[in-house]
Design a protein around this motif. Structure first.
Motif, PDB file in Angstrom:
ATOM      1  N   SER A  86      35.122  50.607  21.465  1.00  0.00           N
ATOM      2  CA  SER A  86      33.849  50.281  22.097  1.00  0.00           C
ATOM      3  C   SER A  86      33.968  48.918  22.777  1.00  0.00           C
ATOM      4  CB  SER A  86      32.729  50.240  21.052  1.00  0.00           C
ATOM      5  OG  SER A  86      32.539  51.504  20.482  1.00  0.00           O
ATOM      6  N   ALA A  87      33.677  48.899  24.067  1.00  0.00           N
ATOM      7  CA  ALA A  87      33.848  47.678  24.846  1.00  0.00           C
ATOM      8  C   ALA A  87      33.338  47.926  26.260  1.00  0.00           C
ATOM      9  CB  ALA A  87      35.322  47.261  24.903  1.00  0.00           C
ATOM     10  N   LEU A  88      33.379  46.844  27.047  1.00  0.00           N
ATOM     11  CA  LEU A  88      33.163  46.952  28.490  1.00  0.00           C
ATOM     12  C   LEU A  88      34.519  47.088  29.148  1.00  0.00           C
ATOM     13  CD1 LEU A  88      30.498  44.292  29.558  1.00  0.00           C
ATOM     14  CD2 LEU A  88      30.594  46.653  30.345  1.00  0.00           C
ATOM     15  N   TYR A  89      34.647  48.042  30.027  1.00  0.00           N
ATOM     16  CA  TYR A  89      35.893  48.232  30.747  1.00  0.00           C
ATOM     17  C   TYR A  89      35.634  47.925  32.222  1.00  0.00           C
ATOM     18  CZ  TYR A  89      37.741  50.251  26.528  1.00  0.00           C
ATOM     19  OH  TYR A  89      38.161  50.425  25.232  1.00  0.00           O
ATOM     20  N   PHE A  90      36.391  46.947  32.715  1.00  0.00           N
ATOM     21  CA  PHE A  90      36.230  46.519  34.099  1.00  0.00           C
ATOM     22  C   PHE A  90      37.428  46.932  34.934  1.00  0.00           C
ATOM     23  CE2 PHE A  90      32.396  44.178  34.210  1.00  0.00           C
ATOM     24  CZ  PHE A  90      32.266  43.507  33.019  1.00  0.00           C
ATOM     25  N   CYS A  91      37.125  47.284  36.149  1.00  0.00           N
ATOM     26  CA  CYS A  91      38.119  47.490  37.173  1.00  0.00           C
ATOM     27  C   CYS A  91      37.961  46.359  38.187  1.00  0.00           C
ATOM     28  CB  CYS A  91      37.894  48.853  37.819  1.00  0.00           C
ATOM     29  SG  CYS A  91      38.766  49.108  39.352  1.00  0.00           S
ATOM     30  N   ALA A  92      39.071  45.886  38.713  1.00  0.00           N
ATOM     31  CA  ALA A  92      39.032  44.880  39.764  1.00  0.00           C
ATOM     32  C   ALA A  92      40.045  45.266  40.822  1.00  0.00           C
ATOM     33  CB  ALA A  92      39.356  43.492  39.205  1.00  0.00           C
ATOM     34  N   SER A  93      39.778  44.872  42.051  1.00  0.00           N
ATOM     35  CA  SER A  93      40.754  45.110  43.107  1.00  0.00           C
ATOM     36  C   SER A  93      41.034  43.808  43.832  1.00  0.00           C
ATOM     37  CB  SER A  93      40.277  46.205  44.068  1.00  0.00           C
ATOM     38  OG  SER A  93      39.227  45.749  44.907  1.00  0.00           O
ATOM     39  N   SER A  94      42.151  43.777  44.534  1.00  0.00           N
ATOM     40  CA  SER A  94      42.560  42.555  45.211  1.00  0.00           C
ATOM     41  C   SER A  94      43.545  42.892  46.324  1.00  0.00           C
ATOM     42  CB  SER A  94      43.221  41.603  44.208  1.00  0.00           C
ATOM     43  OG  SER A  94      43.741  40.462  44.850  1.00  0.00           O
ATOM     44  N   PRO A  95      43.472  42.161  47.438  1.00  0.00           N
ATOM     45  CA  PRO A  95      44.494  42.316  48.476  1.00  0.00           C
ATOM     46  C   PRO A  95      45.749  41.504  48.147  1.00  0.00           C
ATOM     47  CG  PRO A  95      42.843  40.755  49.187  1.00  0.00           C
ATOM     48  CD  PRO A  95      42.381  41.255  47.850  1.00  0.00           C
ATOM     49  N   GLY A  96      45.635  40.632  47.162  1.00  0.00           N
ATOM     50  CA  GLY A  96      46.734  39.760  46.751  1.00  0.00           C
ATOM     51  C   GLY A  96      46.174  38.751  45.778  1.00  0.00           C
ATOM     52  N   LEU A  97      46.949  38.351  44.779  1.00  0.00           N
ATOM     53  CA  LEU A  97      46.387  37.541  43.701  1.00  0.00           C
ATOM     54  C   LEU A  97      45.882  36.184  44.164  1.00  0.00           C
ATOM     55  CD1 LEU A  97      48.531  38.312  40.544  1.00  0.00           C
ATOM     56  CD2 LEU A  97      46.172  38.942  41.050  1.00  0.00           C
ATOM     57  N   SER A  98      46.427  35.658  45.247  1.00  0.00           N
ATOM     58  CA  SER A  98      45.946  34.361  45.709  1.00  0.00           C
ATOM     59  C   SER A  98      44.511  34.448  46.205  1.00  0.00           C
ATOM     60  CB  SER A  98      46.850  33.829  46.825  1.00  0.00           C
ATOM     61  OG  SER A  98      46.815  34.704  47.939  1.00  0.00           O
ATOM     62  N   TYR A  99      44.036  35.637  46.467  1.00  0.00           N
ATOM     63  CA  TYR A  99      42.653  35.835  46.901  1.00  0.00           C
ATOM     64  C   TYR A  99      41.701  35.987  45.722  1.00  0.00           C
ATOM     65  CZ  TYR A  99      44.632  36.760  51.495  1.00  0.00           C
ATOM     66  OH  TYR A  99      45.306  36.655  52.676  1.00  0.00           O
ATOM     67  N   GLY A 100      42.246  36.199  44.535  1.00  0.00           N
ATOM     68  CA  GLY A 100      41.394  36.469  43.388  1.00  0.00           C
ATOM     69  C   GLY A 100      41.015  37.933  43.336  1.00  0.00           C
ATOM     70  N   TYR A 101      40.244  38.265  42.341  1.00  0.00           N
ATOM     71  CA  TYR A 101      39.811  39.645  42.128  1.00  0.00           C
ATOM     72  C   TYR A 101      38.383  39.846  42.628  1.00  0.00           C
ATOM     73  CZ  TYR A 101      43.316  40.389  38.328  1.00  0.00           C
ATOM     74  OH  TYR A 101      44.447  40.527  37.574  1.00  0.00           O
ATOM     75  N   THR A 102      38.092  41.104  42.995  1.00  0.00           N
ATOM     76  CA  THR A 102      36.713  41.555  43.125  1.00  0.00           C
ATOM     77  C   THR A 102      36.489  42.560  42.007  1.00  0.00           C
ATOM     78  OG1 THR A 102      36.736  41.274  45.525  1.00  0.00           O
ATOM     79  CG2 THR A 102      35.014  42.668  44.590  1.00  0.00           C
ATOM     80  N   PHE A 103      35.510  42.292  41.175  1.00  0.00           N
ATOM     81  CA  PHE A 103      35.253  43.141  40.020  1.00  0.00           C
ATOM     82  C   PHE A 103      34.172  44.168  40.304  1.00  0.00           C
ATOM     83  CE2 PHE A 103      37.383  41.626  36.192  1.00  0.00           C
ATOM     84  CZ  PHE A 103      37.885  40.399  36.607  1.00  0.00           C
ATOM     85  N   GLY A 104      34.304  45.317  39.633  1.00  0.00           N
ATOM     86  CA  GLY A 104      33.207  46.256  39.569  1.00  0.00           C
ATOM     87  C   GLY A 104      32.231  45.819  38.497  1.00  0.00           C
ATOM     88  N   SER A 105      31.160  46.566  38.351  1.00  0.00           N
ATOM     89  CA  SER A 105      30.129  46.197  37.384  1.00  0.00           C
ATOM     90  C   SER A 105      30.433  46.697  35.980  1.00  0.00           C
ATOM     91  CB  SER A 105      28.767  46.722  37.838  1.00  0.00           C
ATOM     92  OG  SER A 105      28.824  48.113  38.018  1.00  0.00           O
ATOM     93  N   GLY A 106      31.526  47.444  35.819  1.00  0.00           N
ATOM     94  CA  GLY A 106      31.979  47.817  34.498  1.00  0.00           C
ATOM     95  C   GLY A 106      31.428  49.121  33.974  1.00  0.00           C
TER      96      GLY A 106
END
Lengths: 112, 113
Positions: A86-106
């Motif tokens: 039981s937990a929150l599961y997040f997905c994130a996407s990125s064009p490259g790690l230097s840009y950081g992640y964009t997360f979904g709402s989980g």
């Protein structure tokens, strides 16, 4: 709207069952990352896919698996579920790690 | 191995007061550093990032952070806090394999009206 879509938002299931969490990355992002967030473990990296191929693995249990499809959406499969999953599961996407992640709402998974 | 520590589990400030959230990292080379914010029931949102150049970086929502190599720190600051800033704040660093981001344990911020 971050551009990363996760479904479902909530999931309640019984121990021993199997569930599939879905993630559509932001348009143009080839990398997808899965994280598990719990109160005692914080944000734990599970797995990364890049353009359909697995690139990195973290603290992912053998009961868990993932894949990324040709249209770049990703699915995280959790089987033989235990109460501790039981937990929150997040997905994130990125064009490259230097840009950081964009997360979904989980997806909030509750195993009963 | 890389790691990120956030010494303060919870901080309470009054609205209008200044804010500083602490972050320390363990890393051999110049790291890629980030601050994220998570509002209740939401995903994480990128506030700002640093990977080279000016050590004082500006982010969204009026936040800034300063990279101090000598102290292995990347503290987040805001001169005047608003009630809407109440949230969980995560400091993060890119792993040396450049394959994932490692997050700190987070600092919960409460804002008193």
């Amino acid at each position: 709207d971050s551009g990363v879509t996760q479904t479902p938002k909530h999931l309640i299931t019984a121990t021993g069952q199997r569930v599939t969490l879905r993630c559509s990355p932001r348009s143009g992002d080839l990398s997808v990352y899965w994280y598990q967030q719990s109160l005692d473990q914080g944000l734990q990296f599970l797995i990364q896919y890049y353009n359909g191929e697995e690139r990195a693995k973290g603290n992912i249990l053998e009961r868990f698996s993932a894949q990324q499809f040709p249209d770049l959406h990703s699915e995280l499969n959790l089987s033989s579920l235990e109460l501790g999953d039981s937990a929150l599961y997040f997905c994130a996407s990125s064009p490259g790690l230097s840009y950081g992640y964009t997360f979904g709402s989980g997806t909030r998974l509750t195993v009963v | 191995a890389q790691s990120v520590t956030q010494p303060d589990i919870h901080i309470t400030v009054s609205e209008g007061a200044s804010l500083e959230l602490r972050c320390n990292y363990s890393y051999g080379a110049t790291p890629y550093l980030f601050w994220y914010v998570q509002s209740p029931g939401q995903g994480l949102q990128l506030l700002l990032k640093y990977f080279s150049g000016d050590t004082l970086v500006q982010g969204i929502k009026g936040f800034e952070a300063e990279f101090k190599r000598s102290q292995s720190s990347f503290n987040l600051r805001k001169p005047s806090v608003h009630w809407s800033d109440a949230a969980e704040y995560f400091c993060a660093v890119v792993g040396t394999s450049y394959d994932k981001v490692i997050f700190g344990p987070g600092t919960s911020l409460s804002v008193i009206p």
